[in-house]
Design an enzyme around this catalytic site. Sequence first.
Site, PDB file in Angstrom:
ATOM      1  N   ASP A  13       0.810  -1.221   0.000  1.00 33.39           N
ATOM      2  CA  ASP A  13       0.000   0.000   0.000  1.00 33.39           C
ATOM      3  C   ASP A  13       0.847   1.276   0.000  1.00 33.39           C
ATOM      4  O   ASP A  13       0.430   2.311   0.520  1.00 33.39           O
ATOM      5  CB  ASP A  13      -0.960   0.025   1.212  1.00 33.39           C
ATOM      6  CG  ASP A  13      -1.877  -1.173   1.220  1.00 33.39           C
ATOM      7  OD1 ASP A  13      -2.219  -1.659   0.133  1.00 33.39           O
ATOM      8  OD2 ASP A  13      -2.249  -1.621   2.314  1.00 33.39           O
ATOM      9  N   LYS A  16       1.889   2.161  -5.063  1.00 34.62           N
ATOM     10  CA  LYS A  16       2.459   1.617  -6.310  1.00 34.62           C
ATOM     11  C   LYS A  16       1.543   1.903  -7.503  1.00 34.62           C
ATOM     12  O   LYS A  16       2.014   2.262  -8.584  1.00 34.62           O
ATOM     13  CB  LYS A  16       2.659   0.090  -6.178  1.00 34.62           C
ATOM     14  CG  LYS A  16       3.636  -0.297  -5.083  1.00 34.62           C
ATOM     15  CD  LYS A  16       3.698  -1.794  -4.883  1.00 34.62           C
ATOM     16  CE  LYS A  16       2.425  -2.393  -4.340  1.00 34.62           C
ATOM     17  NZ  LYS A  16       2.066  -1.982  -2.974  1.00 34.62           N
ATOM     18  N   GLY A  40      -4.561  -4.246  -3.792  1.00 33.03           N
ATOM     19  CA  GLY A  40      -5.540  -3.203  -4.106  1.00 33.03           C
ATOM     20  C   GLY A  40      -4.777  -1.942  -4.456  1.00 33.03           C
ATOM     21  O   GLY A  40      -4.098  -1.380  -3.597  1.00 33.03           O
ATOM     22  N   HIS A  41      -4.818  -1.549  -5.709  1.00 33.73           N
ATOM     23  CA  HIS A  41      -4.018  -0.417  -6.182  1.00 33.73           C
ATOM     24  C   HIS A  41      -4.942   0.728  -6.586  1.00 33.73           C
ATOM     25  O   HIS A  41      -5.757   0.584  -7.500  1.00 33.73           O
ATOM     26  CB  HIS A  41      -3.127  -0.862  -7.356  1.00 33.73           C
ATOM     27  CG  HIS A  41      -2.122  -1.901  -6.970  1.00 33.73           C
ATOM     28  ND1 HIS A  41      -1.263  -2.500  -7.850  1.00 33.73           N
ATOM     29  CD2 HIS A  41      -1.835  -2.449  -5.753  1.00 33.73           C
ATOM     30  CE1 HIS A  41      -0.488  -3.365  -7.204  1.00 33.73           C
ATOM     31  NE2 HIS A  41      -0.831  -3.352  -5.936  1.00 33.73           N
ATOM     32  N   GLN A 223       2.035  -5.811  -3.173  1.00 34.63           N
ATOM     33  CA  GLN A 223       2.540  -5.918  -1.797  1.00 34.63           C
ATOM     34  C   GLN A 223       3.839  -5.144  -1.593  1.00 34.63           C
ATOM     35  O   GLN A 223       4.058  -4.146  -2.277  1.00 34.63           O
ATOM     36  CB  GLN A 223       2.732  -7.401  -1.417  1.00 34.63           C
ATOM     37  CG  GLN A 223       1.426  -8.123  -1.192  1.00 34.63           C
ATOM     38  CD  GLN A 223       1.049  -9.063  -2.289  1.00 34.63           C
ATOM     39  OE1 GLN A 223       1.862  -9.817  -2.780  1.00 34.63           O
ATOM     40  NE2 GLN A 223      -0.203  -9.033  -2.671  1.00 34.63           N
TER      41      GLN A 223
HETATM   42  P1  GDP Z   1      -0.754   0.391  -3.535  1.00 36.50           P
HETATM   43  O1  GDP Z   1      -1.351  -0.886  -3.082  1.00 36.50           O
HETATM   44  O2  GDP Z   1       0.726   0.447  -3.288  1.00 36.50           O
HETATM   45  O3  GDP Z   1      -1.086   0.746  -4.954  1.00 36.50           O
HETATM   46  O4  GDP Z   1      -1.371   1.528  -2.614  1.00 36.50           O
HETATM   47  P2  GDP Z   1      -2.923   1.690  -2.203  1.00 36.50           P
HETATM   48  O5  GDP Z   1      -3.656   2.231  -3.348  1.00 36.50           O
HETATM   49  O6  GDP Z   1      -3.435   0.458  -1.554  1.00 36.50           O
HETATM   50  O7  GDP Z   1      -2.785   2.753  -1.034  1.00 36.50           O
HETATM   51  C1  GDP Z   1      -2.218   4.014  -1.268  1.00 36.50           C
HETATM   52  C2  GDP Z   1      -3.226   5.071  -0.829  1.00 36.50           C
HETATM   53  O8  GDP Z   1      -2.584   6.327  -0.777  1.00 36.50           O
HETATM   54  C3  GDP Z   1      -4.386   5.244  -1.806  1.00 36.50           C
HETATM   55  O9  GDP Z   1      -5.520   5.626  -1.072  1.00 36.50           O
HETATM   56  C4  GDP Z   1      -3.924   6.398  -2.700  1.00 36.50           C
HETATM   57  O10 GDP Z   1      -5.005   7.110  -3.296  1.00 36.50           O
HETATM   58  C5  GDP Z   1      -3.205   7.239  -1.695  1.00 36.50           C
HETATM   59  N1  GDP Z   1      -2.105   8.062  -2.179  1.00 36.50           N
HETATM   60  C6  GDP Z   1      -1.124   7.769  -3.089  1.00 36.50           C
HETATM   61  N2  GDP Z   1      -0.198   8.762  -3.144  1.00 36.50           N
HETATM   62  C7  GDP Z   1      -0.612   9.687  -2.230  1.00 36.50           C
HETATM   63  C8  GDP Z   1      -0.061  10.933  -1.779  1.00 36.50           C
HETATM   64  O11 GDP Z   1       1.000  11.370  -2.207  1.00 36.50           O
HETATM   65  N3  GDP Z   1      -0.764  11.605  -0.807  1.00 36.50           N
HETATM   66  C9  GDP Z   1      -1.934  11.125  -0.285  1.00 36.50           C
HETATM   67  N4  GDP Z   1      -2.544  11.836   0.662  1.00 36.50           N
HETATM   68  N5  GDP Z   1      -2.462   9.964  -0.692  1.00 36.50           N
HETATM   69  C10 GDP Z   1      -1.809   9.251  -1.637  1.00 36.50           C
HETATM   70  P1  IMO Z   2      -0.912  -4.130  -2.265  1.00 39.15           P
HETATM   71  O1  IMO Z   2      -0.481  -4.673  -3.599  1.00 39.15           O
HETATM   72  C1  IMO Z   2      -0.984  -4.575   2.060  1.00 39.15           C
HETATM   73  C2  IMO Z   2      -1.038  -8.653   3.647  1.00 39.15           C
HETATM   74  C3  IMO Z   2      -2.325  -9.030   4.377  1.00 39.15           C
HETATM   75  C4  IMO Z   2      -1.750  -9.989   5.414  1.00 39.15           C
HETATM   76  C5  IMO Z   2      -0.669 -10.727   4.622  1.00 39.15           C
HETATM   77  C6  IMO Z   2      -1.107 -12.076   4.054  1.00 39.15           C
HETATM   78  O2  IMO Z   2      -2.208  -3.429  -2.301  1.00 39.15           O
HETATM   79  O3  IMO Z   2       0.186  -3.349  -1.628  1.00 39.15           O
HETATM   80  P2  IMO Z   2      -2.707 -12.697   2.020  1.00 39.15           P
HETATM   81  O4  IMO Z   2      -4.170 -12.448   1.798  1.00 39.15           O
HETATM   82  O5  IMO Z   2      -1.843 -12.134   0.976  1.00 39.15           O
HETATM   83  O6  IMO Z   2      -2.407 -14.140   2.290  1.00 39.15           O
HETATM   84  O7  IMO Z   2      -2.371 -11.933   3.409  1.00 39.15           O
HETATM   85  O8  IMO Z   2      -0.314  -9.860   3.552  1.00 39.15           O
HETATM   86  N1  IMO Z   2      -1.228  -8.139   2.262  1.00 39.15           N
HETATM   87  C7  IMO Z   2      -1.161  -6.852   1.940  1.00 39.15           C
HETATM   88  N2  IMO Z   2      -1.017  -5.750   2.711  1.00 39.15           N
HETATM   89  N3  IMO Z   2      -1.070  -4.443   0.728  1.00 39.15           N
HETATM   90  C8  IMO Z   2      -1.191  -5.533  -0.068  1.00 39.15           C
HETATM   91  O9  IMO Z   2      -1.170  -5.469  -1.407  1.00 39.15           O
HETATM   92  C9  IMO Z   2      -1.286  -6.807   0.542  1.00 39.15           C
HETATM   93  N4  IMO Z   2      -1.440  -8.075   0.076  1.00 39.15           N
HETATM   94  C10 IMO Z   2      -1.391  -8.878   1.138  1.00 39.15           C
HETATM   95  O10 IMO Z   2      -2.909  -7.906   4.970  1.00 39.15           O
HETATM   96  O11 IMO Z   2      -1.104  -9.277   6.440  1.00 39.15           O
HETATM   97 MG    MG Z   3      -2.873  -1.561  -1.810  1.00 37.37          MG
END
Ligand code: GDP
Ligand code: IMO
Ligand code: MG
Length: 434
Positions: A13, A16, A40-41, A223
Site C-alpha cells: 500500500d 504503487k 488493491g491499487h 505488496q
Molecule cells: P498500492 O497498493 O501500493 O497501490 O497503494 P494503495 O492504493 O493500496 O494505497 C495508497 C493510498 O494512498 C491510496 O488511497 C492512494 O489514493 C493514496 N495516495 C497515493 N499517493 C498519495 C499521496 O501522495 N498523498 C496522499 N494523501 N495519498 C496518496
Molecule cells: P498491495 O499490492 C498490504 C497482507 C495481508 C496480510 C498478509 C497475508 O495493495 O500493496 P494474504 O491475503 O496475501 O495471504 O495476506 O499480507 N497483504 C497486503 N497488505 N497491501 C497488499 O497489497 C497486501 N497483500 C497482502 O494484509 O497481512
Molecule cells: Mg494496496
Amino acid sequence: MPATVVIGGQWGDEGKGRIVDLLARDASVIARYSAGNNAGHTIINQLGLFALHLVPAGIFYADKTCIVGNGVAIDPQVLLEEIDSLEARGVSTEKLFVSDRAHVIMPYHPIIDQLDEKLRGPAAVGTTGRGVGPAFGDKVGRMGVRMGDLIDPQAFRERLAFVLPYKNAVLTKLYGAEPLDIEDIFEAYSKFAARLAPRVCDTSRIARAAIERGENVLLEGAQGALLDLDAGTYDYVTSSVPSSTSPGAAIGIGIGPGDITKVVGVYKAYMTRVGNGPMPTELLDETGNILRLQGPRPEIGTTTGRPRRTGWFDAVCSRYSASINSVTSVAITRLDVLDPFPSIQVCTAYEIDGRVVETPPASISAFERAVPRFEELPGWQTDCTQARKFAQLPENAQRYVRRLGQLIGKPIEIVSVGPEREQVIIVDHDLEGA
Ligand code: GDP
Ligand code: IMO
Ligand code: MG
C-alpha cells in the site's frame, strides 16, 4: 531502457498503483507479475477513483497493452467484475491479455484461506481471505489449475476430477467443512472461461516482443518487500510465487532478468501495515491516529477496508528492501500526510536485547523485541500538496526527503504530495540536489 519494475519497499500500500499510473505514460506494455486480488491499487485520474485488484494500473491509457502475467493467481470472477466495472466507466479493456500459465483461484481456495486462519487462532496471519495463499500453495504443490486448463473444457474437467477429491478430503476431514460439488464448479467456472478465453494467450511473447522492439515494459509489483516469503517478517507474510520483489518480476512475466534495467522502489514517508506481525515503529497513540486519518485518503485497506496500522519511517527495513530489490530510484509517497507535525521521527537502528542492529532480524521473536532508535527531524507545518517542483516544498520537507534518500541509500526520483495524477514532483537531481 526495456523493462522497469515498480516494487513496494515496505508492507504494501505504498502507492504503487499511483506511481505505475504515472510511469505508464512512457511504456507500451504494463504487466502485473505476482500475487492476486489480495492487492488493491488505487488510481485517481480524470475519470475518478479506481481500486484495481488484478488489472494493471496502465489500463487507463487506451493505446497500451496490459497483461496479467503468469505469476499472478487469478480469481476469474473478480477479474471479470473488474473488467465490467472498468468498461461501465468508459475505460477500454480491449488490449488486456491474460497469461495461459497463470494459476486460477478456485472456490475452495478462499474457503481454506479463511478456515485456516481460524485454525491458527492467535497465530493468524491476518490474511485478506481471498484464497491467494492456498492458490499459490497448490501451485507449488503441483495441484493448481491454470488459465490454459480453465479455457479447455476437457482439460478443465480432467483437472477438477484429479484435484477436487483431494480438496474435499481437506475440507471435510481437516476443517469439518462441507465438500464442494464438481458439477457446480464446472458449470460456474466454464461461464467465466468462455468470457475470458479471447484474452488468454502466451503473454510472455507479447512482453518479449516489445522488449526486442526497444519499447518500455513496465512491471507492476504488488505488496511490499517486507511481506515477501523470504525477505519479509515470516510467517506474517504473503504467499506469492514468484515473489513480488524485483527478482520475481522476470519470472512472473516471462522475460530474462537481464532485460530489467530500472527498479523504482515506492516508499511511504512513514510506515503502514495491514494484518498481523511485527512493526517496530508502530504508534498506538494519538500520533498514530493522525497518521491514519490525515489528508484526503485515510489509511484504510483498499481490498478489505481494514484500518492500517501506522508508525514512523523505518530506515532499517527500507534500506534493506532497497538493497535486496536492486532499487535504482525511489518514489516517496504521501509526504503531505506529515504536513501537520511539528517534528518527525525516523528509525535509524533497532536495539535488540541490548545490541544495536542495523538490518532486520530473521527471527520474528527478535523482531518483536526490537526497540527503535529514532532520529528527530523538524516538521514543516505547511500545506505541501501544491508543490510541483522540489524547490517549492517547504525547506524542512526538502530536508526530510533528502534524509530519507540518504538513509535508504538510493536517489529519490519522485515525490508524491497527493493522490491525484498531477500531485507529483519529478526530482531533477542536477538542479535540485536531492
Ligand atoms: P498500492 O497498493 O501500493 O497501490 O497503494 P494503495 O492504493 O493500496 O494505497 C495508497 C493510498 O494512498 C491510496 O488511497 C492512494 O489514493 C493514496 N495516495 C497515493 N499517493 C498519495 C499521496 O501522495 N498523498 C496522499 N494523501 N495519498 C496518496
Ligand atoms: P498491495 O499490492 C498490504 C497482507 C495481508 C496480510 C498478509 C497475508 O495493495 O500493496 P494474504 O491475503 O496475501 O495471504 O495476506 O499480507 N497483504 C497486503 N497488505 N497491501 C497488499 O497489497 C497486501 N497483500 C497482502 O494484509 O497481512
Ligand atoms: Mg494496496
